[in-house]
Scaffold this motif. Structure first.
Motif, short mmCIF file in Angstrom:
data_model
loop_
_atom_site.label_atom_id
_atom_site.label_comp_id
_atom_site.label_asym_id
_atom_site.label_seq_id
_atom_site.Cartn_x
_atom_site.Cartn_y
_atom_site.Cartn_z
N GLY A 77 -3.31 51.90 -72.95
CA GLY A 77 -3.31 50.70 -73.93
C GLY A 77 -3.57 49.36 -72.97
N LEU A 78 -4.34 49.42 -71.86
CA LEU A 78 -4.89 48.22 -71.23
C LEU A 78 -5.95 47.52 -71.98
CD1 LEU A 78 -4.06 47.29 -68.25
CD2 LEU A 78 -6.51 47.70 -67.75
N ASP A 79 -6.16 46.22 -71.94
CA ASP A 79 -6.98 45.55 -72.36
C ASP A 79 -8.54 46.07 -72.24
OD1 ASP A 79 -8.26 42.97 -73.75
OD2 ASP A 79 -8.81 42.48 -71.56
N PRO A 80 -9.29 46.36 -73.15
CA PRO A 80 -10.70 47.14 -72.83
C PRO A 80 -11.28 46.21 -71.95
CG PRO A 80 -10.29 46.96 -74.97
CD PRO A 80 -8.99 46.12 -74.43
N ALA A 81 -11.55 44.72 -71.88
CA ALA A 81 -12.43 44.35 -70.89
C ALA A 81 -11.86 44.23 -69.35
CB ALA A 81 -12.29 42.68 -71.53
#
Lengths: 267, 272
Positions: free
Chosen positions: A109-113
């Motif tokens: 669930g890490l931020d895609p960017a």
């Protein structure tokens, strides 16, 4: 300090799905420990249950008896502290190299960017900067292994499980990959359990080499500390007299088992 | 250069075959061109096989006069609805059963029976249930499409590489994520392989449904023409249906090319 990975008196028996009386004991009464930061290799003839040991350590398989401990705690389910480098193709073919590398970050669930930035950084570290948009079938075998390595290391696992990861590569690529692995490993010294049937590879990479007997019911028949200096260059160290000495010593112990394994396969 | 030349040549040959067929059809059927050697009456060949010029004229009148659009719209809508509903149902049930081996084992004989049953026979029942409107045709199409997609998805999910699966688990994928990122994409390649078949069968469902009882649609037009022995209109209907079936197939190919970029295609040898 407790071992990073400890397999205590493991026995693993498989039961045939079609005939429950058909049993096959892959490993029997095997104990094995990897200290934090240690590089341990397991060698043995083909079909001796080396991969079974790794699947047990990964939590993909539960032992019939015995226990698996990770940093002192009993393992339940998947080993979340371990990264696994498989022998065969494990990349998701429908994801390009970059998407494959960041798959684990995405699952967490890490931020895609942020994940993308990390992924590109790791692709550069394994020498594949600019190849992020290639799909696995557009990459060579060596490149796919690098992507798999980045995919595993990006999650910064404390333990690295490797199942003959370079066996499908040609000799030159293989030595390059082995050196790269040592370099990446020496940066933060993860605990490594490395499975191979290639004794030279095992000696060149490891701190310790464990030899398994031929299957079925294989068990350790010897353990050797490799006192070669680090950093090592795998193609050069093979020529050093100490390497040859260690190789002769281990081979002498192993030869009998290899012949036994070979004879069993020919039946 | 040479490649595009041979491609152009291939297209020309293909068009040539089409033209040849039409010429042969024309020569063999129009009364008075050939002496009557098979049928005694020179008009009989045209009666049974139609005349290409009249068929093309009929198609032209349909499109120029605007009669056909309503019927074509109905048939295409039925086809698309059957296609989408059948595909989505097949996908859902396929994934569910592939991941629930016990349910699959229990339902196995029923699925086999339903698949073996000649399902066109269901058309009259659907007509009783859903009336003569579009719904009964859609239902027939769905039963045809569903099983093709279902079996492919079922197979696709079961044949997911165990190593890819284990790898995704080691990378921390939850059950949901495995479904979304491993099972579904893997099954999709099988689904796409089946979509060409299922688009054709959705069409079959729509047209056969119309043929058995309806008040609009291309199948209805064909049925009407047949009632008055207007063989030219029957052939015109068949040709229009064929053209649109080809168009739908082409759309599937386009979508497939867009979504399946990750699949190796033969001839693609860029490896570095």
């Amino acid at each position: 300090m407790s071992a990073a990975l400890e397999l205590a008196r493991i026995t693993c028996t498989f039961i045939s799905r079609h005939d429950r009386s058909q049993r096959y004991t892959a490993v029997e009464e095997t104990s094995l420990a990897v200290a934090p930061g240690e590089f341990v290799s397991v060698v043995g003839p083909t079909g001796c249950g080396k991969s079974t040991l790794l699947n047990l350590a990964a939590g993909l398989l539960a032992p019939s008896s015995g226990s698996v401990r990770v940093f002192g705690e009993p393992l339940r389910g998947i080993n979340g502290r371990a990264g696994y480098l498989f022998q065969s193709e494990a990349l998701m073919p429908w994801r390009n190299a970059l998407q494959n590398v960041i798959a684990g970050l995405e699952f967490r669930g890490l931020d895609p960017a942020a994940a993308k930035a990390q992924g590109e950084d790791w692709l550069r570290r394994v020498g594949l900067g600019g190849f992020g948009d290639r799909y696995p079938h557009q990459l060579s075998g060596g490149m796919r292994k690098r992507v798999a390595l980045a995919q595993t290391l990006i999650l910064n696992p404390q333990i690295l499980l490797m199942d003959e990861p370079f066996s499908a590569l040609d000799v030159q690529t293989r030595q390059l990959m082995e050196n790269e692995l040592l370099e990446l490993w020496s940066a933060d010294r993860k605990s490594v359990l490395f499975i191979t049937h290639d004794l030279e590879e095992a000696i060149a990479l490891s701190d310790r080499v464990m030899v398994l007997s031929a299957g079925p019911a294989s068990h350790p028949i010897g353990e050797y500390r490799i006192d070669l200096p680090r950093p090592r260059d795998v193609s050069e160290i093979r020529l050093s007299p100490r390497f040859v000495e260690i190789h002769a010593e281990i081979w002498h112990a192993m030869k009998h088992e290899v012949l036994k394994g070979y004879a069993q396969q020919r039946q | 250069m040479r490649n595009s030349d041979s491609k152009l040549g291939l297209r020309l040959w293909q068009l040539g075959v089409l033209a040849g067929l039409f010429v042969a059809w024309h020569v063999l059927t129009v009364p008075g061109i050939l002496p009557p050697f098979y049928f005694g009456d020179p008009n009989k060949a045209a009666f049974f096989f139609g005349e290409p010029l009249k068929v093309l004229g009929r198609i032209w009148n349909w499109f120029a006069g605007g009669d056909i659009y309503r019927h074509l719209w109905v048939t295409l809508m039925e086809t698309m609805l059957a296609f989408f509903t059948g595909t989505v149902l097949g996908l859902l049930v396929g994934i569910w059963l592939a991941l629930a081996p016990t349910a699959a084992a229990i339902l196995d004989p029923y699925i086999k029976a339903l698949n073996a049953m000649p399902r066109v026979i269901l058309a009259p029942i659907f007509m009783v249930w859903f009336g003569l409107g579009m719904l009964s045709k859609v239902a027939l199409g769905v039963t045809l499409v569903f099983f093709i997609v279902f079996f492919n998805v079922f197979q696709g999910v079961r044949e997911v590489s165990p190593v890819v699966l284990a790898n995704a688990r080691m990378l921390g994928a939850s059950k949901r994520q495995l479904l979304r990122h491993v099972y579904l994409p893997s099954a999709m390649s099988w689904v796409f392989a089946s979509l060409h078949n299922s688009v054709g069968l959705a069409f079959v469902g729509a047209v056969v449904g119309e043929y058995l009882g309806s008040s609009e649609g291309v199948g209805y037009l064909i049925l009407q023409a047949e009632g008055v022995f207007d063989i030219n209109t029957v052939f015109a209907g068949i040709m229009v249906l064929t053209a649109f079936a080809l168009a739908l197939d082409w759309v599937v190919t386009l979508v497939e090319k867009r979504l399946m970029v990750w699949q190796p295609r033969s001839g693609e040898t860029e490896r570095i």
